[in-house]
Design a protein around this motif. Structure first.
Motif, PDB file in Angstrom:
ATOM      1  N   CYS A   1       6.795  23.566 -16.147  1.00 19.90           N
ATOM      2  CA  CYS A   1       6.966  23.350 -17.589  1.00 19.90           C
ATOM      3  C   CYS A   1       7.546  24.592 -18.253  1.00 19.90           C
ATOM      4  O   CYS A   1       8.411  24.490 -19.123  1.00 19.90           O
ATOM      5  N   LEU A   2       7.107  25.753 -17.838  1.00 23.86           N
ATOM      6  CA  LEU A   2       7.619  27.008 -18.378  1.00 23.86           C
ATOM      7  C   LEU A   2       9.119  27.123 -18.124  1.00 23.86           C
ATOM      8  O   LEU A   2       9.892  27.444 -19.037  1.00 23.86           O
ATOM      9  N   ARG A   3       9.542  26.822 -16.906  1.00 26.87           N
ATOM     10  CA  ARG A   3      10.978  26.861 -16.577  1.00 26.87           C
ATOM     11  C   ARG A   3      11.773  25.864 -17.417  1.00 26.87           C
ATOM     12  O   ARG A   3      12.844  26.185 -17.928  1.00 26.87           O
ATOM     13  N   LEU A   4      11.243  24.671 -17.560  1.00 20.95           N
ATOM     14  CA  LEU A   4      11.949  23.644 -18.338  1.00 20.95           C
ATOM     15  C   LEU A   4      12.059  24.026 -19.809  1.00 20.95           C
ATOM     16  O   LEU A   4      13.107  23.841 -20.429  1.00 20.95           O
TER      17      LEU A   4
ATOM     18  N   PRO B   1       5.639  30.991 -28.778  1.00 16.64           N
ATOM     19  CA  PRO B   1       6.109  31.578 -27.524  1.00 16.64           C
ATOM     20  C   PRO B   1       6.234  30.523 -26.419  1.00 16.64           C
ATOM     21  O   PRO B   1       5.474  29.544 -26.381  1.00 16.64           O
ATOM     22  N   VAL B   2       7.185  30.744 -25.535  1.00 16.56           N
ATOM     23  CA  VAL B   2       7.478  29.791 -24.458  1.00 16.56           C
ATOM     24  C   VAL B   2       6.242  29.515 -23.609  1.00 16.56           C
ATOM     25  O   VAL B   2       5.960  28.362 -23.275  1.00 16.56           O
TER      26      VAL B   2
ATOM     27  N   VAL C   1       2.292  21.717 -23.475  1.00 22.61           N
ATOM     28  CA  VAL C   1       2.889  20.548 -22.810  1.00 22.61           C
ATOM     29  C   VAL C   1       1.965  20.076 -21.691  1.00 22.61           C
ATOM     30  O   VAL C   1       1.681  18.878 -21.560  1.00 22.61           O
ATOM     31  N   VAL C   2       1.486  21.006 -20.878  1.00 18.36           N
ATOM     32  CA  VAL C   2       0.569  20.648 -19.787  1.00 18.36           C
ATOM     33  C   VAL C   2      -0.688  19.997 -20.356  1.00 18.36           C
ATOM     34  O   VAL C   2      -1.160  18.979 -19.842  1.00 18.36           O
ATOM     35  N   ALA C   3      -1.217  20.552 -21.434  1.00 18.28           N
ATOM     36  CA  ALA C   3      -2.415  19.977 -22.048  1.00 18.28           C
ATOM     37  C   ALA C   3      -2.164  18.550 -22.531  1.00 18.28           C
ATOM     38  O   ALA C   3      -3.013  17.665 -22.350  1.00 18.28           O
TER      39      ALA C   3
END
Length: 98
Positions: free
Chosen positions: A34-37, A49-50, A57-59
Motif C-alpha cells: 500500500c505504501l508503494r502504491l 503523510p504517505v 488504507v490497510v485499516a
C-alpha cells in the motif's frame, strides 16, 4: 477469522508481545504494498503523510469487510468507498445493481 486478527492487532498494538509481533510481521507486506502504491499515484491529492495514508488504507481494507461480511455485493462497494475516501479520490462509477 478476520475479526479475530483485527481484535488481536488492536489489543496488542505497540506492545512487546510475541503474538503482536507475529501479526505485525504478517501484515507488513500488505502495508509495504500500500505504501508503494500510494507513493506512485499522482492522482492522490496532497494530504497526510504517505505512511499514515497507507496505514489507513490497510485499516479500511481490514475493518470494512469485517463490518459488512456476507453482504455481497455491497461489501466490495463499501470497502472501495472507504479506501477511496482515505485516499481523497472521487467516488467510482456506480456498478449495476447499486
Amino acid at each position: 477469522m478476520a475479526a479475530v486478527l483485527r481484535s488481536l492487532r488492536v489489543e496488542l498494538a505497540g506492545r512487546d508481545h510475541p503474538v503482536g509481533q507475529a501479526i505485525d510481521e504478517a501484515v507488513a507486506p500488505l502495508l509495504t504494498a500500500c505504501l508503494r502504491l500510494v507513493r506512485r499515484r499522482a492522482s492522490i491529492p496532497p494530504g497526510p503523510p504517505v505512511r499514515d495514508t497507507a496505514a489507513a488504507v490497510v485499516a479500511a481494507l481490514e475493518a470494512v469487510p469485517i463490518a459488512v461480511a456476507g453482504r455481497a455485493p455491497h461489501d466490495v462497494t463499501l470497502t472501495e468507498r472507504a479506501v477511496r475516501g482515505v485516499l481523497g479520490l472521487p467516488s467510482a462509477a456506480p456498478r449495476s445493481g447499486e
